[in-house]
Design an enzyme around this catalytic site. Structure first.
Site, PDB file in Angstrom:
ATOM      1  N   LYS A 251      -5.564 -11.028  -6.143  1.00 34.16           N
ATOM      2  CA  LYS A 251      -6.792 -11.250  -5.386  1.00 34.16           C
ATOM      3  C   LYS A 251      -7.830 -10.201  -5.773  1.00 34.16           C
ATOM      4  CE  LYS A 251      -5.664  -8.272  -1.517  1.00 34.16           C
ATOM      5  NZ  LYS A 251      -5.539  -7.999  -0.098  1.00 34.16           N
TER       6      LYS A 251
ATOM      7  N   LYS B  60       0.826  -1.215   0.000  1.00 34.42           N
ATOM      8  CA  LYS B  60       0.000   0.000   0.000  1.00 34.42           C
ATOM      9  C   LYS B  60       0.853   1.254   0.000  1.00 34.42           C
ATOM     10  CE  LYS B  60      -4.205  -1.679   2.272  1.00 34.42           C
ATOM     11  NZ  LYS B  60      -5.080  -1.487   3.438  1.00 34.42           N
TER      12      LYS B  60
ATOM     13  N   LYS C 263     -10.837  -4.086  -3.672  1.00 32.62           N
ATOM     14  CA  LYS C 263     -11.474  -2.821  -4.059  1.00 32.62           C
ATOM     15  C   LYS C 263     -10.482  -1.872  -4.703  1.00 32.62           C
ATOM     16  CE  LYS C 263     -11.362  -2.160   0.847  1.00 32.62           C
ATOM     17  NZ  LYS C 263     -11.963  -3.004   1.849  1.00 32.62           N
TER      18      LYS C 263
END
Ligand code: TYM
Length: 332
Positions: free
Chosen positions: A195, A112, A198
């Site tokens: 995976k 991230k 969102k």
């Protein structure tokens, strides 16, 4: 009864199919024979910027979806993380027990923060896993139902629990991950090497539970499959088709072998069409129930007030023990 605990972020409004199959479905099953605590983790959500009005609305929508999916407030404790201040309090203690290098090895943080860049990455994102550890340890959870992407955070949880227990006195239960292999990692429909998430690069790969099922049907039908035409299960060679088979199996209850036999002599399109129908059959009543809870905000508030009270009763007891063990002077 064994204690289970888990959490889900309210960040996107609608949950996606990975959230449901990887985690929430197990939450519903586990509430029957466990002392179950489930929460919407709004403190975790603000590790990245959130619009206040949207965050508030998403917390409600999240709770409504959890109820719509089958959580029963009579059988489990359902609450909002920020309603229980002990989470932030224990997180501070655990922050002080965690090595900087240890936290820096968390792959979710690395991924991230690499995407965001150093300057826009918050310190909160760095200590995100430590807050999650506090979530789990506060309730002395025996098991934590999650998807595969949370495994590393759970390993750190066990390490930190052991560290505390050794440094002070046995205090925390060591929690086990509860990860069902078949649905641990639902893949992105457009990129079956990643995976479903969102933050995926293309919205076409992401099946949102609150979308019109016609939109989701299009996504199933345009899912990236593999060269070849035979419907068979092979995670390495045919990740796209295998993912669709996994989802079908999870929704229909049929085994992969049964499905492969069922689709024999038919092409990928047949699998996609059937999957789209199967999903719509499940999701329409889910949406209906979710809407029902959203239409009754007073009932939602009542459920959350009861949940927060039950959660605080457990959390405050653990925190008091922790404060005592680490040597804080009791408030007079
Ligand atoms: P979150 O909100 O990202 O995801 C919620 C749950 O959905 C699972 N999941 C998946 N499972 C299978 N396939 C996928 N593609 C997929 N995508 C998501 C996640 O593994 C998760 O179980 N850090 C947690 C929230 C959290 C938590 C906790 C969990 C905070 N405190 C304490 C357990 C215990 C998270 O970000 O989940």
């Amino acid at each position: 009864r064994p204690r289970v605990l888990s959490g889900i972020q309210p960040t996107s409004g609608s949950f996606h199919l990975g959230n449901y199959l990887g985690a929430v479905r197990q939450w519903v099953d586990l509430q029957e024979s466990n002392d179950a605590f489930y929460m919407v983790v709004d403190l975790h959500a603000i590790t990245v910027p959130q619009d206040p009005a949207v965050l508030r609305e998403n917390a409600r929508v999240s709770v409504a979806q959890l109820l719509g999916a089958g959580l029963d407030p009579e059988r489990c404790t359902l609450f909002i993380q920020s309603h229980v201040p002990e989470h932030a309090q224990l997180a501070w203690v655990m922050n002080c027990l965690t090595g900087f290098g240890e936290a820096a090895r968390m792959t979710q943080f690395k991924d991230k923060s690499a995407k965001q860049g150093n300057e826009s990455t918050s310190v909160g994102l760095f200590t995100y896993p430590i807050l999650q550890i506090a979530d789990i340890l506060l309730y002395q959870a025996d098991a934590v139902p999650v998807g595969e992407d949370q495994r590393q955070h759970l390993e750190l949880t066990r390490d930190l629990a052991e560290r505390f227990n050794t440094r002070y006195r046995p205090t925390f239960t060591l929690p086990k991950p509860y990860i069902l292999k078949a649905t641990a990692k639902i893949l992105d429909l457009q990129d079956p090497t990643a995976k479903m998430s969102k933050s995926a690069s293309s919205a076409k790969g992401l099946v949102n539970l609150l979308d019109d099922p016609k939109v989701s049907a299009k996504k199933f039908k345009s899912a990236v499959t593999d060269t070849g035409t035979v419907v068979s299960y092979d995670e390495q060679e045919k990740p796209g088709v295998s993912n669709l088979l996994q989802i079908h199996s999870a929704l229909s209850g049929q085994s992969i072998e049964q499905l492969v036999a069922h689709f024999e002599g038919r092409m990928y399109g047949a699998l996609k069409t059937e999957l789209a129908e199967l999903f719509a059959e499940w999701v329409l009543p889910f949406q209906e129930r979710t809407r029902g809870y959203l239409d009754d905000p007073a009932e939602l508030d009542r459920v959350l007030a009861v949940g927060a009270e039950k959660a605080r009763a457990v959390a405050s007891e653990t925190l008091a023990t922790v404060y005592d063990r680490i040597g804080f002077l009791p408030a007079a």
